[in-house]
Motif scaffolding. Structure first.
Motif, PDB file in Angstrom:
ATOM      1  N   ILE A 199      35.295  69.945  23.271  1.00 25.50           N
ATOM      2  CA  ILE A 199      34.551  71.095  22.991  1.00 25.50           C
ATOM      3  C   ILE A 199      33.209  70.552  22.805  1.00 25.50           C
ATOM      4  O   ILE A 199      33.189  69.485  22.580  1.00 25.50           O
ATOM      5  CB  ILE A 199      35.245  71.624  21.585  1.00 25.50           C
ATOM      6  CG1 ILE A 199      36.668  71.939  21.652  1.00 25.50           C
ATOM      7  CG2 ILE A 199      34.261  72.656  20.981  1.00 25.50           C
ATOM      8  CD1 ILE A 199      36.870  73.139  22.440  1.00 25.50           C
ATOM      9  N   ALA A 200      32.498  71.237  23.325  1.00 21.81           N
ATOM     10  CA  ALA A 200      30.804  70.903  23.419  1.00 21.81           C
ATOM     11  C   ALA A 200      29.939  72.178  22.801  1.00 21.81           C
ATOM     12  O   ALA A 200      30.556  73.270  22.998  1.00 21.81           O
ATOM     13  CB  ALA A 200      30.343  70.521  24.536  1.00 21.81           C
ATOM     14  N   ARG A 252      26.334  78.126  22.168  1.00 21.40           N
ATOM     15  CA  ARG A 252      27.450  78.629  22.951  1.00 21.40           C
ATOM     16  C   ARG A 252      28.413  77.373  22.971  1.00 21.40           C
ATOM     17  O   ARG A 252      28.061  76.250  23.313  1.00 21.40           O
ATOM     18  CB  ARG A 252      26.996  79.091  24.372  1.00 21.40           C
ATOM     19  CG  ARG A 252      28.075  79.786  24.854  1.00 21.40           C
ATOM     20  CD  ARG A 252      27.456  80.508  26.284  1.00 21.40           C
ATOM     21  NE  ARG A 252      26.489  81.250  26.238  1.00 21.40           N
ATOM     22  CZ  ARG A 252      26.487  82.557  26.621  1.00 21.40           C
ATOM     23  NH1 ARG A 252      27.651  83.074  26.972  1.00 21.40           N
ATOM     24  NH2 ARG A 252      25.376  83.338  26.575  1.00 21.40           N
ATOM     25  N   ILE A 253      29.637  77.978  22.852  1.00 26.19           N
ATOM     26  CA  ILE A 253      30.818  77.024  22.813  1.00 26.19           C
ATOM     27  C   ILE A 253      31.027  76.927  24.373  1.00 26.19           C
ATOM     28  O   ILE A 253      31.427  77.686  25.084  1.00 26.19           O
ATOM     29  CB  ILE A 253      32.167  77.540  22.155  1.00 26.19           C
ATOM     30  CG1 ILE A 253      31.668  77.595  20.736  1.00 26.19           C
ATOM     31  CG2 ILE A 253      33.194  76.403  22.334  1.00 26.19           C
ATOM     32  CD1 ILE A 253      32.842  78.224  19.885  1.00 26.19           C
ATOM     33  N   ARG A 254      31.257  75.412  24.743  1.00 24.76           N
ATOM     34  CA  ARG A 254      31.978  75.117  26.067  1.00 24.76           C
ATOM     35  C   ARG A 254      33.049  74.371  25.809  1.00 24.76           C
ATOM     36  O   ARG A 254      33.291  73.477  25.021  1.00 24.76           O
ATOM     37  CB  ARG A 254      31.091  73.973  26.779  1.00 24.76           C
ATOM     38  CG  ARG A 254      29.782  74.783  27.439  1.00 24.76           C
ATOM     39  CD  ARG A 254      28.775  73.835  28.369  1.00 24.76           C
ATOM     40  NE  ARG A 254      28.376  72.796  27.633  1.00 24.76           N
ATOM     41  CZ  ARG A 254      28.274  71.546  28.143  1.00 24.76           C
ATOM     42  NH1 ARG A 254      28.746  71.267  29.026  1.00 24.76           N
ATOM     43  NH2 ARG A 254      27.569  70.517  27.317  1.00 24.76           N
ATOM     44  N   ILE A 255      34.283  74.553  26.856  1.00 26.76           N
ATOM     45  CA  ILE A 255      35.536  73.983  26.613  1.00 26.76           C
ATOM     46  C   ILE A 255      35.661  73.180  27.908  1.00 26.76           C
ATOM     47  O   ILE A 255      35.552  73.651  28.975  1.00 26.76           O
ATOM     48  CB  ILE A 255      36.772  74.892  26.552  1.00 26.76           C
ATOM     49  CG1 ILE A 255      36.327  75.618  25.021  1.00 26.76           C
ATOM     50  CG2 ILE A 255      37.908  74.390  26.216  1.00 26.76           C
ATOM     51  CD1 ILE A 255      37.118  76.951  24.800  1.00 26.76           C
ATOM     52  N   GLY A 256      36.389  72.075  27.975  1.00 28.93           N
ATOM     53  CA  GLY A 256      37.017  71.258  29.100  1.00 28.93           C
ATOM     54  C   GLY A 256      38.213  70.688  28.802  1.00 28.93           C
ATOM     55  O   GLY A 256      38.957  71.111  27.655  1.00 28.93           O
ATOM     56  N   PHE A 302      30.139  72.672  14.444  1.00 33.07           N
ATOM     57  CA  PHE A 302      31.050  71.814  14.099  1.00 33.07           C
ATOM     58  C   PHE A 302      30.707  71.599  12.447  1.00 33.07           C
ATOM     59  O   PHE A 302      29.347  71.340  11.957  1.00 33.07           O
ATOM     60  CB  PHE A 302      30.901  70.322  14.704  1.00 33.07           C
ATOM     61  CG  PHE A 302      31.658  70.318  15.956  1.00 33.07           C
ATOM     62  CD1 PHE A 302      33.111  70.539  16.207  1.00 33.07           C
ATOM     63  CD2 PHE A 302      30.790  70.137  17.187  1.00 33.07           C
ATOM     64  CE1 PHE A 302      33.597  70.219  17.392  1.00 33.07           C
ATOM     65  CE2 PHE A 302      31.267  70.263  18.302  1.00 33.07           C
ATOM     66  CZ  PHE A 302      32.719  70.545  18.377  1.00 33.07           C
ATOM     67  N   THR A 303      31.834  71.984  11.493  1.00 29.03           N
ATOM     68  CA  THR A 303      31.567  71.599  10.245  1.00 29.03           C
ATOM     69  C   THR A 303      32.606  70.563   9.789  1.00 29.03           C
ATOM     70  O   THR A 303      33.952  70.994   9.907  1.00 29.03           O
ATOM     71  CB  THR A 303      31.720  73.011   9.601  1.00 29.03           C
ATOM     72  OG1 THR A 303      30.797  73.953   9.864  1.00 29.03           O
ATOM     73  CG2 THR A 303      31.621  72.919   8.081  1.00 29.03           C
TER      74      THR A 303
END
Length: 335
Positions: free
Chosen positions: A169-170, A176-180, A212-213
Motif C-alpha cells: 500500500i502506498a 490517493r491510495i495505490r495497491i500492489g 496511515f494512522t
C-alpha cells in the motif's frame, strides 16, 4: 496446448456500478488464489464459508474460492435463514462476508443475530464501516474484521488497516491510495485506455483517498466523495459520520447532487430509528439537521447538508451495496 490456454484464461467479474457504468475486471487464477491463501493465513487457518452475497460479485466469488481452497463446499444462506445454513456446517471454524447494510439488518433480527454468533469471523467490506455499527456488533459477541479492497484487488486485501501478506500500500502526493502485489487484476476487458490509466508501473491506482494512522491504513473516502459546493470542498464521509452520531439516526449516506446554484449541493439521506424523530422533533427539515452537523467538533458549519431526504429503506444493488445513482434520482425527485 489448447487445454493449457483455456486454464490460463482470466475470470471476468463486473464491478457493482454503484457510481456509474460497471467495469469488466479481468482476474487471473493466480490472483484469486493468492487472495484466498492470504486471507486464510490472516484468519489463522481455513474453515468453512457461508455464502450470503451474490457469487457474481467479487466478495461472493471469493467465498467460493476460499471454500474450494479449504476443501470445504460453501454453504449458501438461503432466504436469510442463517440458522439453517449454520446447521449444515461440518467444519469447526466458520467464516462469512457481509456488507454493512446486511449487518445492520441482521443486528435488528434476533433470530439471525443468535445464529450469527456461531460464526468465527465476519468479514465486513464493500463500503465504509461505521464505528458505531462495528461496536454494536462486537457488543453482541460478533468477531468483525473490516476489509478494504475491490474487484481489481480480488476482493478485500487490507484487514483492519493491515495489508494481507505480499500486498503493498502506498499513498500518492494527492492522498490517493495505490495497491500492489499478487492479488491485482490483469486489466479491464475491452478497455485498454482505462487499464493504462489505472494500472501504472505495477500499481493499481484507486479512486480512494487514505492515510496511515499508527501504521494502519485509514480510508478517508472516494475521490468523488469530496463535493465542491459553492466553491467549498465538502468531505461527505465526515458529514455522514456526524449525522450518524444523532440518536435518532439508524443509517445515513451523504452525496453531492448537481445543482444550478451551488454546482453540487450536499444531500443527506437518513433512515431514522423506529418511532424516532430528528432534531427538534422534525424528520426532514434540513435546517434542523444542518444545525446538528454544524455543531460537530472539528466540522466546518458550511459542510451542513442543503437537503435532507428521510427514507424508510435504502435502494440496494444486487451485491447489497447502496445504489448511489438511485439516491441521486431520489434527491432530484424530492427537491
Amino acid at each position: 496446448m489448447v487445454g493449457a490456454a483455456r486454464r490460463a484464461r482470466p475470470l471476468i467479474v463486473e464491478t457493482s456500478g454503484s457510481t456509474g457504468r460497471p467495469k469488466r475486471v479481468l482476474l487471473s487464477r493466480a490472483a484469486l488464489l493468492a487472495s484466498a491463501d492470504a486471507t486464510h493465513r490472516r484468519l489463522t487457518g481455513p474453515g468453512q464459508w457461508l455464502l450470503a452475497l451474490p457469487i457474481t460479485y467479487v466478495a461472493g466469488l471469493q467465498v467460493a474460492v476460499r471454500s474450494l481452497r479449504a476443501g470445504q463446499p460453501p454453504i449458501e444462506v438461503v432466504g436469510g435463514d442463517w440458522r439453517a445454513a449454520i446447521e449444515q456446517a461440518t467444519a469447526e471454524r466458520l467464516h462469512t462476508s457481509l456488507v454493512p447494510t446486511q449487518l445492520h439488518r441482521l443486528l435488528d433480527d434476533p433470530a439471525s443475530l443468535e445464529a450469527l454468533r456461531g460464526v468465527d469471523t465476519v468479514l465486513l467490506g464493500g463500503g465504509p464501516v461505521d464505528l458505531e455499527l462495528r461496536a454494536r456488533a462486537e457488543a453482541e459477541g460478533l468477531n468483525v474484521v473490516a476489509t478494504y479492497g475491490s474487484s481489481e484487488t480480488s476482493g478485500g486485501c487490507v484487514y483492519d488497516g493491515v495489508p494481507l501478506d505480499a500486498v503493498e500500500i502506498a499513498i500518492d502526493a494527492d492522498g490517493r491510495i495505490r495497491i500492489g502485489g499478487p492479488t491485482l487484476f490483469d486489466g479491464y476487458d475491452g478497455d485498454p485506455a482505462l487499464t493504462a490509466e489505472t494500472l501504472v508501473d505495477g500499481w493499481f491506482v484507486t479512486s480512494d483517498l487514505g492515510r496511515f494512522t499508527d501504521g494502519r491504513l485509514q480510508v478517508l473516502g472516494r475521490v468523488d466523495d469530496v463535493v465542491i459546493s459553492g466553491g467549498l470542498n465538502v468531505p461527505t464521509p465526515a458529514v455522514a459520520a456526524r449525522l450518524r452520531e444523532h440518536p435518532a439516526v439508524a443509517e445515513c449516506h451523504v452525496l453531492g447532487v448537481p445543482d444550478d446554484e451551488w454546482g453540487h449541493r450536499v444531500v443527506a439521506f437518513v433512515r431514522l430509528v423506529e418511532d424516532a424523530a430528528g432534531p427538534g422533533g422534525g424528520g426532514s427539515e434540513a435546517s434542523m439537521w444542518r444545525e446538528w452537523v454544524a455543531g460537530g467538533a472539528g466540522l466546518d458549519h458550511r459542510w451542513a447538508p442543503r437537503q435532507v431526504v428521510v427514507v424508510e429503506t435504502f435502494p440496494l444493488l444486487d451485491n447489497g451495496k447502496v445504489d448511489r445513482l438511485a439516491l441521486r434520482r431520489l434527491a432530484e425527485a424530492d427537491a
